[in-house]
Design a protein around this motif. Structure first.
Motif, PDB file in Angstrom:
ATOM      1  N   TRP A  26       0.829  -1.206   0.000  1.00  0.00           N
ATOM      2  CA  TRP A  26       0.000   0.000   0.000  1.00  0.00           C
ATOM      3  C   TRP A  26       0.862   1.255   0.000  1.00  0.00           C
ATOM      4  O   TRP A  26       2.059   1.214   0.265  1.00  0.00           O
ATOM      5  CB  TRP A  26      -0.953  -0.004   1.193  1.00  0.00           C
ATOM      6  N   GLN A  27       0.209   2.380  -0.280  1.00  0.00           N
ATOM      7  CA  GLN A  27       0.902   3.656  -0.396  1.00  0.00           C
ATOM      8  C   GLN A  27      -0.116   4.782  -0.243  1.00  0.00           C
ATOM      9  O   GLN A  27      -1.225   4.699  -0.785  1.00  0.00           O
ATOM     10  CB  GLN A  27       1.592   3.746  -1.771  1.00  0.00           C
ATOM     11  N   ALA A  45      -2.449  -1.697   6.379  1.00  0.00           N
ATOM     12  CA  ALA A  45      -2.770  -0.762   5.301  1.00  0.00           C
ATOM     13  C   ALA A  45      -4.000   0.070   5.643  1.00  0.00           C
ATOM     14  O   ALA A  45      -4.001   1.303   5.496  1.00  0.00           O
ATOM     15  CB  ALA A  45      -2.993  -1.529   4.001  1.00  0.00           C
ATOM     16  N   PHE A  46      -5.058  -0.583   6.108  1.00  0.00           N
ATOM     17  CA  PHE A  46      -6.280   0.163   6.435  1.00  0.00           C
ATOM     18  C   PHE A  46      -6.098   1.024   7.674  1.00  0.00           C
ATOM     19  O   PHE A  46      -6.704   2.095   7.774  1.00  0.00           O
ATOM     20  CB  PHE A  46      -7.451  -0.804   6.592  1.00  0.00           C
ATOM     21  N   ALA A  47      -5.274   0.591   8.622  1.00  0.00           N
ATOM     22  CA  ALA A  47      -5.009   1.414   9.797  1.00  0.00           C
ATOM     23  C   ALA A  47      -4.295   2.703   9.387  1.00  0.00           C
ATOM     24  O   ALA A  47      -4.597   3.791   9.893  1.00  0.00           O
ATOM     25  CB  ALA A  47      -4.182   0.636  10.812  1.00  0.00           C
ATOM     26  N   GLU A  48      -3.359   2.592   8.447  1.00  0.00           N
ATOM     27  CA  GLU A  48      -2.590   3.757   8.008  1.00  0.00           C
ATOM     28  C   GLU A  48      -3.421   4.689   7.136  1.00  0.00           C
ATOM     29  O   GLU A  48      -3.241   5.908   7.178  1.00  0.00           O
ATOM     30  CB  GLU A  48      -1.355   3.292   7.245  1.00  0.00           C
ATOM     31  N   MET A  49      -4.349   4.141   6.350  1.00  0.00           N
ATOM     32  CA  MET A  49      -5.117   4.968   5.401  1.00  0.00           C
ATOM     33  C   MET A  49      -6.543   5.238   5.870  1.00  0.00           C
ATOM     34  O   MET A  49      -7.376   5.709   5.100  1.00  0.00           O
ATOM     35  CB  MET A  49      -5.139   4.280   4.032  1.00  0.00           C
ATOM     36  N   ARG A  82     -11.307 -10.919   4.257  1.00  0.00           N
ATOM     37  CA  ARG A  82     -10.713  -9.904   5.132  1.00  0.00           C
ATOM     38  C   ARG A  82     -10.876  -8.513   4.533  1.00  0.00           C
ATOM     39  O   ARG A  82     -11.155  -7.542   5.257  1.00  0.00           O
ATOM     40  CB  ARG A  82      -9.238 -10.213   5.362  1.00  0.00           C
ATOM     41  N   LEU A  83     -10.712  -8.406   3.232  1.00  0.00           N
ATOM     42  CA  LEU A  83     -10.929  -7.131   2.566  1.00  0.00           C
ATOM     43  C   LEU A  83     -12.370  -6.660   2.791  1.00  0.00           C
ATOM     44  O   LEU A  83     -12.617  -5.487   3.097  1.00  0.00           O
ATOM     45  CB  LEU A  83     -10.634  -7.267   1.069  1.00  0.00           C
ATOM     46  N   GLY A  84     -13.312  -7.584   2.648  1.00  0.00           N
ATOM     47  CA  GLY A  84     -14.709  -7.244   2.872  1.00  0.00           C
ATOM     48  C   GLY A  84     -14.977  -6.791   4.290  1.00  0.00           C
ATOM     49  O   GLY A  84     -15.794  -5.883   4.528  1.00  0.00           O
ATOM     50  N   GLN A  85     -14.289  -7.390   5.263  1.00  0.00           N
ATOM     51  CA  GLN A  85     -14.469  -6.973   6.654  1.00  0.00           C
ATOM     52  C   GLN A  85     -14.037  -5.529   6.867  1.00  0.00           C
ATOM     53  O   GLN A  85     -14.625  -4.809   7.675  1.00  0.00           O
ATOM     54  CB  GLN A  85     -13.679  -7.900   7.583  1.00  0.00           C
ATOM     55  N   HIS A  86     -13.007  -5.107   6.152  1.00  0.00           N
ATOM     56  CA  HIS A  86     -12.534  -3.729   6.289  1.00  0.00           C
ATOM     57  C   HIS A  86     -13.449  -2.729   5.585  1.00  0.00           C
ATOM     58  O   HIS A  86     -13.402  -1.533   5.904  1.00  0.00           O
ATOM     59  CB  HIS A  86     -11.115  -3.605   5.727  1.00  0.00           C
ATOM     60  N   THR A 136     -14.411  -0.058  10.451  1.00  0.00           N
ATOM     61  CA  THR A 136     -14.354  -0.291   9.006  1.00  0.00           C
ATOM     62  C   THR A 136     -14.092   1.013   8.281  1.00  0.00           C
ATOM     63  O   THR A 136     -14.350   2.111   8.797  1.00  0.00           O
ATOM     64  CB  THR A 136     -15.679  -0.900   8.491  1.00  0.00           C
ATOM     65  N   TYR A 137     -13.579   0.879   7.067  1.00  0.00           N
ATOM     66  CA  TYR A 137     -13.284   2.062   6.247  1.00  0.00           C
ATOM     67  C   TYR A 137     -14.554   2.524   5.551  1.00  0.00           C
ATOM     68  O   TYR A 137     -15.221   1.731   4.884  1.00  0.00           O
ATOM     69  CB  TYR A 137     -12.191   1.723   5.225  1.00  0.00           C
ATOM     70  N   GLY A 138     -14.876   3.814   5.670  1.00  0.00           N
ATOM     71  CA  GLY A 138     -16.125   4.328   5.103  1.00  0.00           C
ATOM     72  C   GLY A 138     -15.958   5.228   3.902  1.00  0.00           C
ATOM     73  O   GLY A 138     -16.948   5.773   3.393  1.00  0.00           O
TER      74      GLY A 138
END
Length: 461
Positions: A229-230, A261-265, A288-292, A359-361
């Motif tokens: 990620w970036q 990655a999701f924690a950072e972004m 796991r992607l779906g959970q985020h 989760t990411y919104g």
């Protein structure tokens, strides 16, 4: 010189080239057979190459799982043979010397450095003979019992089998019989359907045994992580997933990377998820992607096996009402997926999301191309429906079926599509690919990111 002497010398003179040719033929190695060839390099690969010889004409055929290798011709040399093949969109040459039951030489393509190639002639016990109809009938039997589609993708299955079986019975070599079987499978016109040699080469009985050895496996390499990620800008993040293959012991490290990655972004307005070149794999990392991305489990797509069609009297999954499909557990491991669908009566709804405290919104764009396939396609299609993700790039491969492997004879494996897939809205990906929202050059990452930013109404990174 007397006339009588000439009478003996002239025939000897004429016979000399013939005798030399015969001697040469006796010393030329036998090249016919099934060969396990390993090519070294940055990305080593193996191929089972069958070489037939009839009337001095060589015919090569690749019989292994490396589907991108298509031999086109072969010719004898004084020391072995040269075979030409199309592989990875290039014309390649395998030039080897044969000594007994081993070979050694090079694999090369125009403009590319030559790679070392080595191999052995496979002992007969490593591959069951394909000649006759025993293996052909085994392949047909598996498909008649377990191929997911009772309509065989619109193919006239009984007619195809009736036409192919006499050709299988008449085949003189493994390669000829292999061509008959694979031709039958191609006639169905579906993904995840192939037949390949997967020989297990026996080890020598003792340290002093002179049995041929298989080419050495490559040393373990420090492969790049599947998840990277970036942060591209204050408004956009970038998540790259190159494969959904990780499972078992390989899964946890990639799950940790995805979590990081999701924690950072987490605070960014948008994330671009890059699935270009991702050929799929298991559903575990996709879960796991779906959970985020989804706070609670939602119906994401359903799978149907042959039993699901037969028990309902259906010929296609399009006739199945998604509302009647039982939900599968949201945390179901991919290894248990097929059995769970069977236990649910032959059809099961995948549930995606839930299980995480946060989760990411933000908004989502997904980069796709013609090499995005299987589970990666399903992931893109499901997130497009359930999360409003926009797809950017090019239409995907259109190869989304769930496959199973079975050994139909010693050394021979059949991969066949065991489950059909539809999104929760009933959209089929197999043969069609994922719906594309924004066309863009899939090879131009900068252009893709600009197109994604414009679609998400954000400044270009």
């Amino acid at each position: 010189m007397t006339p009588s002497l000439c009478r003996y010398l002239i025939p000897a003179f004429l016979l000399a080239p013939m005798l030399a040719t015969a001697a040469q033929a006796q010393t030329r190695p036998t090249v016919a057979g099934n060969w396990l060839v390993r090519v070294q390099g940055a990305q080593p690969f193996s191929v089972v190459l069958s070489v037939d010889e009839h009337g001095g004409v060589l015919t090569p055929h690749a019989m292994s799982r490396v589907q991108t290798i298509v031999p086109t011709s072969a010719a004898r040399t004084d020391s072995g043979f040269v075979a030409r093949a199309t592989a990875w969109e290039r014309e390649n040459t395998l030039d080897v010397a044969v000594r007994g039951d081993s070979l050694r030489g090079t694999w090369s393509a125009a403009g590319q450095p030559s790679l070392a190639a080595s191999g052995i002639r496979l002992p007969r016990e490593t591959l069951a003979p394909l000649t006759g109809t025993a293996v052909f009938d085994s392949v047909v039997g598996v498909l008649q019992r377990h191929f997911y589609d009772p309509a065989y993708n619109g193919a006239d299955w009984p007619r195809l089998v009736a036409q192919a079986r006499p050709r299988a019975a008449a085949a003189r070599t493994d390669a000829e019989a292999f061509a008959v079987i694979t031709g039958l499978l191609r006639a169905i016109g579906t993904s995840h359907l192939n037949f390949n040699a997967v020989p297990r080469v026996p080890r020598p009985a003792s340290a002093n045994a002179q049995a041929p050895r298989a080419p050495a496996a490559p040393a373990p390499s420090s492969a790049a992580p599947v998840v990277s990620w970036q942060t591209l800008s204050p408004s956009m993040g970038y998540l790259r997933i190159t494969s959904f293959e990780p499972s078992g012991e390989a899964l946890p490290p990639e799950v940790v990377r995805m979590d990081s990655a999701f924690a950072e972004m987490a605070g960014l307005p948008a994330i671009v998820i890059d699935l270009r070149g991702n050929e799929g794999g298991s559903v575990d990392l996709a879960y796991r992607l779906g959970q985020h991305l989804l706070a609670a489990p939602v119906a994401a797509g359903y799978l149907v096996v042959r039993r699901g069609f037969d028990s309902r009297g259906l010929r296609t999954a399009a006739a199945l009402d998604p509302a009647t499909v039982p939900a599968l557990p949201a945390d179901l491991p991919g290894a248990l997926l097929a059995d769970s669908v069977e236990a649910a009566g032959g059809a099961g709804m995948l549930m995606m999301g839930g299980g995480l405290a946060r989760t990411y919104g933000g908004r989502i764009a997904i980069l796709i191309d013609g090499n995005t396939g299987s589970a990666a396609e399903a992931t893109a299609a499901m997130l497009r429906e359930t999360r409003g993700a926009v797809t950017v790039g090019a239409r995907t491969e259109g190869a989304m079926l769930s496959a199973a492997d079975v050994m139909v004879a010693p050394g021979w494996r059949l991969r066949y599509p065991a489950m059909d897939f539809r999104t929760a809205a009933g959209v089929r990906v197999e043969g069609d690919g994922v719906i594309l929202d924004v066309p863009a050059d899939p090879a131009d990452r900068a252009a893709l990111l600009r197109a994604a930013a414009d679609t998400l109404r954000l400044p270009a990174p």
